[in-house]
Design an enzyme around this catalytic site. Structure first.
Site, PDB file in Angstrom:
ATOM      1  N   TYR A  61      -1.348  -1.185  10.375  1.00 49.48           N
ATOM      2  CA  TYR A  61      -1.406  -1.769   8.914  1.00 49.48           C
ATOM      3  C   TYR A  61      -0.491  -0.922   7.818  1.00 49.48           C
ATOM      4  CZ  TYR A  61      -3.499  -1.414   4.159  1.00 49.48           C
ATOM      5  OH  TYR A  61      -4.076  -1.386   3.008  1.00 49.48           O
ATOM      6  N   SER A  67       0.498  -1.232   0.202  1.00 49.85           N
ATOM      7  CA  SER A  67      -0.313   0.047   0.021  1.00 49.85           C
ATOM      8  C   SER A  67       0.960   0.935  -0.007  1.00 49.85           C
ATOM      9  CB  SER A  67      -0.626  -0.007   1.276  1.00 49.85           C
ATOM     10  OG  SER A  67      -2.124   0.589   1.700  1.00 49.85           O
TER      11      SER A  67
HETATM   12  P1  NAP Z   1     -11.108  -6.650   0.310  1.00 45.12           P
HETATM   13  O1  NAP Z   1     -11.670  -5.894  -0.176  1.00 45.12           O
HETATM   14  O2  NAP Z   1     -11.358  -5.917   2.100  1.00 45.12           O
HETATM   15  O3  NAP Z   1     -10.906  -7.805   0.827  1.00 45.12           O
HETATM   16  C1  NAP Z   1      -9.534  -8.369   1.865  1.00 45.12           C
HETATM   17  C2  NAP Z   1      -9.915  -9.875   1.130  1.00 45.12           C
HETATM   18  O4  NAP Z   1      -9.263 -10.250   2.352  1.00 45.12           O
HETATM   19  C3  NAP Z   1     -11.946 -10.021   1.758  1.00 45.12           C
HETATM   20  O5  NAP Z   1     -12.258 -11.078   1.263  1.00 45.12           O
HETATM   21  C4  NAP Z   1     -11.613 -11.079   2.891  1.00 45.12           C
HETATM   22  O6  NAP Z   1     -11.974 -11.694   3.789  1.00 45.12           O
HETATM   23  C5  NAP Z   1      -9.589 -10.948   2.794  1.00 45.12           C
HETATM   24  N1  NAP Z   1      -9.489 -11.354   4.779  1.00 45.12           N
HETATM   25  C6  NAP Z   1      -9.605 -10.533   5.383  1.00 45.12           C
HETATM   26  N2  NAP Z   1      -8.682 -10.977   6.848  1.00 45.12           N
HETATM   27  C7  NAP Z   1      -9.012 -12.745   6.566  1.00 45.12           C
HETATM   28  C8  NAP Z   1      -8.670 -12.882   7.421  1.00 45.12           C
HETATM   29  N3  NAP Z   1      -8.256 -13.406   8.962  1.00 45.12           N
HETATM   30  N4  NAP Z   1      -8.337 -14.568   6.985  1.00 45.12           N
HETATM   31  C9  NAP Z   1      -8.761 -14.549   5.608  1.00 45.12           C
HETATM   32  N5  NAP Z   1      -9.349 -13.427   5.041  1.00 45.12           N
HETATM   33  C10 NAP Z   1      -9.274 -12.745   5.212  1.00 45.12           C
HETATM   34  O7  NAP Z   1     -10.116  -5.477   0.753  1.00 45.12           O
HETATM   35  P2  NAP Z   1      -9.252  -4.963  -0.862  1.00 45.12           P
HETATM   36  O8  NAP Z   1      -9.469  -3.578  -0.948  1.00 45.12           O
HETATM   37  O9  NAP Z   1      -9.557  -5.524  -2.041  1.00 45.12           O
HETATM   38  O10 NAP Z   1      -7.082  -5.492  -0.599  1.00 45.12           O
HETATM   39  C11 NAP Z   1      -6.785  -6.610  -0.849  1.00 45.12           C
HETATM   40  C12 NAP Z   1      -5.574  -5.794  -1.266  1.00 45.12           C
HETATM   41  O11 NAP Z   1      -5.131  -4.593  -1.528  1.00 45.12           O
HETATM   42  C13 NAP Z   1      -5.258  -6.003   0.510  1.00 45.12           C
HETATM   43  O12 NAP Z   1      -3.511  -6.037   1.017  1.00 45.12           O
HETATM   44  C14 NAP Z   1      -5.237  -3.864   0.404  1.00 45.12           C
HETATM   45  O13 NAP Z   1      -3.937  -3.957   2.016  1.00 45.12           O
HETATM   46  C15 NAP Z   1      -4.713  -3.761  -0.315  1.00 45.12           C
HETATM   47  N6  NAP Z   1      -4.561  -2.211  -0.598  1.00 45.12           N
HETATM   48  C16 NAP Z   1      -6.403  -1.860  -1.356  1.00 45.12           C
HETATM   49  C17 NAP Z   1      -6.578  -0.523  -1.418  1.00 45.12           C
HETATM   50  C18 NAP Z   1      -8.101   0.123  -2.285  1.00 45.12           C
HETATM   51  O14 NAP Z   1      -7.327   0.757  -1.880  1.00 45.12           O
HETATM   52  N7  NAP Z   1      -8.444  -1.035  -1.898  1.00 45.12           N
HETATM   53  C19 NAP Z   1      -5.224  -0.420  -1.054  1.00 45.12           C
HETATM   54  C20 NAP Z   1      -3.933  -0.080  -1.349  1.00 45.12           C
HETATM   55  C21 NAP Z   1      -3.346  -1.637  -0.866  1.00 45.12           C
HETATM   56  P3  NAP Z   1     -13.609 -11.230   4.095  1.00 45.12           P
HETATM   57  O15 NAP Z   1     -14.386 -10.951   2.787  1.00 45.12           O
HETATM   58  O16 NAP Z   1     -14.262 -13.017   4.634  1.00 45.12           O
HETATM   59  O17 NAP Z   1     -14.085 -10.655   4.896  1.00 45.12           O
END
Ligand code: NAP
Length: 248
Positions: free
Chosen positions: A165, A152
């Site tokens: 985080y 991130s």
């Molecule tokens: P998201 O929509 O919240 O999805 C996260 C996924 O991780 C969900 O499927 C969630 O499962 C799963 N997860 C969370 N805790 C878990 C656990 N304890 N065990 C197993 N699975 C778990 O997030 P996202 O935005 O797609 O983010 C994906 C990645 O990109 C992350 O690493 C995040 O830090 C990074 N990122 C995202 C952004 C952004 O703007 N979206 C920006 C920078 C970096 P549940 O659905 O069951 O909760």
């Protein structure tokens, strides 16, 4: 760079995706499967994984596998058992997308709840490091395995109020670079970092509740980069950090 992955570029490959039930992980799972991969869908909510499983079979891609696992509580033994099943069923592992993460609190460190701190570090960092270590033998069995660590902007440069985080992602980048340095001459595994930047997902909405999500790119728009790092076009990349700028 304009990049378009070849159709079928992941055929014959088996790829593990964590956090596969939602957001970017869900989209990456569908995309990798559409390009021929057998995907292993790991996440904590089985119903979400089943929905992705159904979408993948519906699109005519290779049959995926589901691994319900909560990374906040998963022990090394559970990860070892998963690895044993991967070896038995698929004989090797060609890729891992470490994508699952949680946000934790956005408050000054002085006010940070320490149980939340421990949980964020467990899911975003410790579980990723331990799982990578345990998967190493099956990754070595693949001719050109790719491991992608999701970071991130606040991982590349730590930012006030982002607490565990930010620290977890900063440390994760260090782990990826350490592995790249350590294994570049002794294995065919490559380790790279992908920072997706602001993307229209549930996590982003939780982090920026007043933001209009329609101003953000979708996970689908990121997929050329996710495909590049996972298929053999990126064989020469090692220990690098990628952002969506790469696609510009
Ligand atoms: P998201 O929509 O919240 O999805 C996260 C996924 O991780 C969900 O499927 C969630 O499962 C799963 N997860 C969370 N805790 C878990 C656990 N304890 N065990 C197993 N699975 C778990 O997030 P996202 O935005 O797609 O983010 C994906 C990645 O990109 C992350 O690493 C995040 O830090 C990074 N990122 C995202 C952004 C952004 O703007 N979206 C920006 C920078 C970096 P549940 O659905 O069951 O909760």
């Amino acid at each position: 760079m304009t990049y378009s992955a070849a159709n079928g570029c992941l055929e014959g490959k088996t790829i593990l995706i964590t956090g596969a039930g939602d957001g970017i992980g869900r989209q990456a799972s569908l995309t990798y499967a559409a390009h021929g991969a057998t995907v292993i869908l790991l996440g904590r909510t089985t119903s979400k994984l089943e929905a992705v499983y159904d979408e993948i079979t519906h699109q005519g891609s290779p049959e995926p596998a589901i691994v319900p696992m909560d990374l906040a509580s998963a022990q090394p033994l559970e990860m070892q058992e998963m690895t044993d099943v991967i070896l038995e069923k698929y004989t090797k592992l060609d890729g891992v997308l470490h994508n699952a993460a949680i946000l934790g609190d956005r408050v000054p460190v002085e006010h940070y709840d320490m149980n939340t701190w421990l949980r964020v570090m467990q899911v975003n960092l410790n579980a990723v490091c331990i799982m990578t270590r345990i998967l190493m033998p099956v990754l070595r069995l693949a001719p050109s395995a790719s491991v992608i660590f999701t970071s991130s902007g606040v991982g590349t440069m730590p930012r006030a109020y982002w607490g565990a985080y930010s620290v977890s992602k900063y440390a994760l980048e260090g782990y990826a670079k350490l592995l790249a340095d350590e294994m570049q001459n002794t294995s065919d595994i490559r380790f790279n970092i992908l920072n997706p930047g602001g993307t229209r997902t549930r996590m982003r909405a939780a982090a920026f509740p007043t933001e209009n999500p329609m101003t953000l790119k979708t996970a689908d728009e990121l997929m050329p980069l996710y495909l590049y790092l996972m298929n053999d076009d990126s064989l020469s990349e090692q220990g690098q950090t990628f952002t969506p700028d790469w696609l510009a």
